[in-house]
Design a protein around this motif. Structure first.
Motif, short mmCIF file in Angstrom:
data_model
loop_
_atom_site.label_atom_id
_atom_site.label_comp_id
_atom_site.label_asym_id
_atom_site.label_seq_id
_atom_site.Cartn_x
_atom_site.Cartn_y
_atom_site.Cartn_z
N THR B 24 0.82 -1.23 0.00
CA THR B 24 0.00 0.00 0.00
C THR B 24 0.85 1.27 0.00
O THR B 24 0.52 2.25 -0.68
N LYS B 27 1.79 2.10 -3.34
CA LYS B 27 0.63 2.61 -4.10
C LYS B 27 0.37 4.09 -3.79
O LYS B 27 0.02 4.88 -4.67
N ILE B 28 0.54 4.43 -2.52
CA ILE B 28 0.33 5.85 -2.15
C ILE B 28 1.30 6.74 -2.92
O ILE B 28 0.92 7.78 -3.49
N LEU B 31 0.25 7.02 -6.46
CA LEU B 31 -0.89 7.94 -6.57
C LEU B 31 -0.40 9.39 -6.53
O LEU B 31 -0.86 10.26 -7.28
N TYR B 32 0.57 9.63 -5.64
CA TYR B 32 1.12 10.98 -5.50
C TYR B 32 1.80 11.41 -6.79
O TYR B 32 1.63 12.53 -7.26
#
Lengths: 692, 114
Positions: B24, B27-28, B31-32
């Protein structure tokens, strides 16, 4: 004739300009000063005369000059003064100015108010060691006494000593015990304060102390400055001193101090009379002052010099600096006090006359006759055998009464400058054309310049134009005016100016056209001839049309200089210029406001997407430390980052780089410390989890 | 053509399946990065539509986004456990570097913003 007027006018202006500097010679105070004072001290729109000090300066100047001001103005000033006097918080300076305004205008103030003011001022005198405070409070008390209020300074001796303690060995004073600077202005103030103490005292002040102060005054006058025309003035030794006030204010202060001190003590001050006269000349030499303060200082100092116990200066002046031989003017001399009052009986001798080149014309002493009716001394200048021109006259004044010599000062020699004018004879004027070789004269015409005969000549480039004439003064000497010009003016308005050189006997110019063809731009044709002769001392300065000259010059070669373009109207040179158009940078094209705002919104969309994405991923804050210590450090870490970002925004909005970096330095140290603690805690917990 | 579309579909499906296994925190970061690049794209579009008049502002806006995206990619490389190269580097240390670099980058950006 009308055509000749502009040049004549120009000549007159030139004449006035030459004579004008002479009229700056010293003259007594006149009506011009009254109107200047009325203008300088004009009331402002609300009918007041400004603050207390300038109000005092205005009313005092008006009173000395005898200018009548309307009652309303006096009422306003009185009200300002009485308000200040009755206000319990007024400092000594305000009370001083207000008291003096009341004294000058004779305002009615309650005796009770004055009792209160007197006790307050006395308290100031007791406590202070500052010269200005002494000056203000003693001056204030003095103004109360002037208005008939009985004021007695009981401890006059100690006050006198306290002020005297501030004096320096060179006769100047310090402002207070702490200041190292001594000042001439302060010396004037101190002497005035000392004079005030003496007149307020109930007992006699120690005569030995007065003797010491008299000695100080003599030393102070040792430091006086002078111009070489016998003008004396006071100025500070160091003009960069913090309290520098300029020579007018400084001299006025000393005059005020010395005259008031001389008025209250017995015996004479040891001050040379010529220096007092020099001071009077300095104040009169200012002429019409430019500011209210200068005007007040000038007028008050002159009024104090007009009637003082040291020496009363007598001013020698000429009603007119220009004497005409034609009208047989007499040399007239006035000897008056500075305000123009009549002097005591005296003799005026003309002892020396110097020509413009400092050549001695005569040294025979001649006594001037006295005209009782107009109180003028006069002398016929004819027996002096002086010619037209500029002269320096030296006068000596002697008082007839021996007793007056201790009262008045006339100065030794007085120099005055005059201009003697007369009619100049023009003689033997000849104009003609000569052949180039050996000067065999072809045609010479006699001219009568004063009658305006016109000639018509013709010449070619191989010939010469000759013009000669003689100028003689009324006494038959050769006269050399300032300006002798011959002007040739072509039809196309191209002008050529030649200076006519003068020798011992005559003025003669020879124009050799062969050498001048280039200067004349090869312009053949008709030239008008004009002769201008002018001088300040010449009453019949003239500009004459001599006639015309038909000139035949060779054809211009190819590379000949072109004549300059002539302005259609000579005055258009002074007319309005073409307007200047400034070129500005064209502003960049900007989009409509709505488009920009819309895009601002659009830039936020990815951020919203980011937030939604985070939620979809199920991000949480479970990893945030739960123990109070680490939690505090973690929050401080985030707060620190926030603070740095906020600082960046401030940097963008208003701070400069250096301020930002300064704050950033502090924040960075804090952030590194807190961040290290927060992150190392996280790291340790995660390794623990792994090992566990 | 339909075959190619099906292949592409298969490819994307397998990619997304493989991506689902990503931790995760990575993934963050991804996304950023997407968020930063998208913001930069919006600004470039704005410049294309309106013009580049305050050019320094445009540059600083775009470089701010690109810069922070690059830094995020660096962070991602360092944090990824599969990268043996950075095994000895604690992810907290990597994050501290990321924060520091971002602060320096934005100081420059703010100075350039005008």
């Amino acid at each position: 004739m009308a055509r000749r007027l502009p040049p004549l006018g120009a000549l007159l202006i030139f004449l006035a300009a030459v004579v004008a500097p002479l009229s700056y010679a010293v003259r007594p105070v006149s009506d011009a000063h009254r109107s200047a004072a009325a203008e300088l001290f004009a009331a402002s729109t609300d009918g007041s005369l400004g603050d207390l000090e300038s109000t005092y300066e205005a009313v005092s100047t008006f009173k000395i000059l005898g200018v009548q001001k309307d009652k309303k103005l006096a009422g306003k000033a009185c009200k300002l003064a009485t308000d200040t006097l009755s206000a319990s918080s007024s400092p000594a300076k305000d009370l001083f100015h207000a008291g003096r305004i009341a004294a000058v205008l004779g305002c009615s103030v309650d005796a009770g108010v004055y009792d209160d003011v007197a006790s307050r001022l006395k308290a100031v005198i007791k406590d202070t060691n500052s010269l200005l405070e002494f000056y203000y409070s003693v001056g204030g008390l003095l103004s109360l006494k002037e208005q008939g209020h009985s004021v007695v300074l009981s401890d006059a001796d100690s006050t006198f000593h306290a002020i005297k303690a501030l004096s320096q060995s060179d006769g100047r004073w310090r402002y207070d015990t702490n200041s190292a600077e001594s000042s001439t202005f302060a010396a004037g103030i101190a002497l005035e304060a000392l004079a005030g103490v003496v007149s307020l005292s109930d007992a006699e002040v120690d005569p030995s102390m007065i003797g010491v102060v008299k000695n100080d005054i003599a030393k102070l006058f040792g430091s006086i400055k002078s111009y070489d025309d016998g003008t004396f003035y006071f100025d500070e030794k160091h003009v960069d001193a913090s309290e520098y006030k300029g020579p007018i204010t400084t001299s006025a202060s000393v005059v005020r101090g010395v005259t008031s001190f001389a008025n209250v003590v017995s015996g004479k001050l040891n001050v040379p009379g010529e220096k007092i006269l020099g001071l009077a000349k300095f104040f009169l030499g200012i002429g019409l002052p430019g500011s209210g303060k200068d005007c007040f200082n000038q007028i008050e100092s002159l009024s104090l010099l007009e009637n003082n116990r040291v020496f009363v200066p007598l001013i020698l002046s000429l009603p007119s600096n220009v004497l005409s031989l034609t009208s047989k003017d007499q040399l007239k001399v006035e000897v008056t006090t500075v305000f123009g009052s009549a002097a005591p009986p005296l003799r005026v001798n003309l002892v020396q006359v110097l020509g413009s080149d400092s050549k001695v014309v005569t040294t025979d002493s001649k006594e001037l006759q006295f005209d009782l009716q107009n109180s003028l001394h006069y002398l016929d200048i004819a027996p002096l055998k002086i010619d037209v021109g500029k002269y320096s006259l030296f006068f000596e004044i002697s008082l007839q009464d021996q007793e007056h010599e201790t009262v008045y000062t006339t100065g030794g020699r007085n120099a005055e400058t005059i201009v003697v004018t007369g009619l100049i004879k023009v003689d033997k004027a000849e104009i003609g054309i000569a052949e180039n070789d050996a000067g065999t004269v072809e045609s010479v015409e006699k001219l009568d310049l004063l009658k305006g005969t016109q000639v018509s000549l013709s010449a070619n480039h191989l010939q010469k134009l000759r013009l000669s004439f003689q100028l003689a003064t009324p006494l038959g000497r050769t006269f050399k005016p300032h300006q002798v010009f011959l002007k040739l003016k072509h039809e196309s308005k191209v002008e050529h100016l030649f200076v006519v050189p003068g020798s011992a006997r005559q003025f003669k110019i020879v124009l050799d056209f062969l050498g001048l063809v280039e200067k004349f731009y090869y312009l053949s044709g008709r030239y008008d001839l004009e002769l201008a002769v002018g001088d300040a001392a010449m009453e019949n300065s003239f500009i004459l049309d001599l006639g015309h000259l038909e000139l035949d010059l060779p054809e211009a070669p190819e590379k000949a200089p072109r004549p300059p373009a002539q302005a259609v109207d000579p005055f258009s040179k002074f007319g309005p210029k073409k307007e200047i158009n400034h070129i500005f940078r064209v502003p960049e094209k900007r989009p409509p406001k709505e488009v920009s705002l819309a895009f601002t919104g659009v830039t936020l969309l990815p951020f919203i997407g980011f937030l939604i994405g985070l939620m979809r991923l199920g991000v949480n804050l479970k990893n945030f430390p739960s123990l109070p210590g680490p939690a505090a450090f973690a929050s401080l870490f985030h707060a620190g980052i926030g603070a740095v970002l906020l600082l960046y925004v401030l940097f963008w909005v208003k701070l400069d780089l250096f301020t930002t970096l300064k704050y950033l330095g502090f924040l960075a140290v804090f952030l590194v410390f807190v961040g290290h603690r927060a992150l190392s805690y996280l790291s340790s917990t995660s390794t623990k989890q792994k090992t566990a | 053509m339909p075959k190619a579309a099906g292949d592409a579909k298969l490819l994307i499906q397998s990619l997304s399946k493989a991506y689902a296994a990503t931790p995760t925190n990575l993934k963050i970061i991804d996304l950023y990065v997407v968020f930063a690049v998208a913001t930069a794209v919006v600004q470039v579009v704005y410049m294309g539509v309106v013009g580049s008049f305050p050019f320094n502002s445009f540059l600083s806006g775009v470089l701010s986004c690109i810069g922070t995206a690059v830094l995020a990619v660096c962070l991602r490389i360092q944090v990824n456990k599969d990268n043996k190269e950075f095994k000895d580097l604690a992810p907290e240390r990597a994050f501290a570097d990321f924060v520091l670099c971002n602060l320096v980058l934005h100081l420059v950006i703010m100075n350039f913003l005008g």
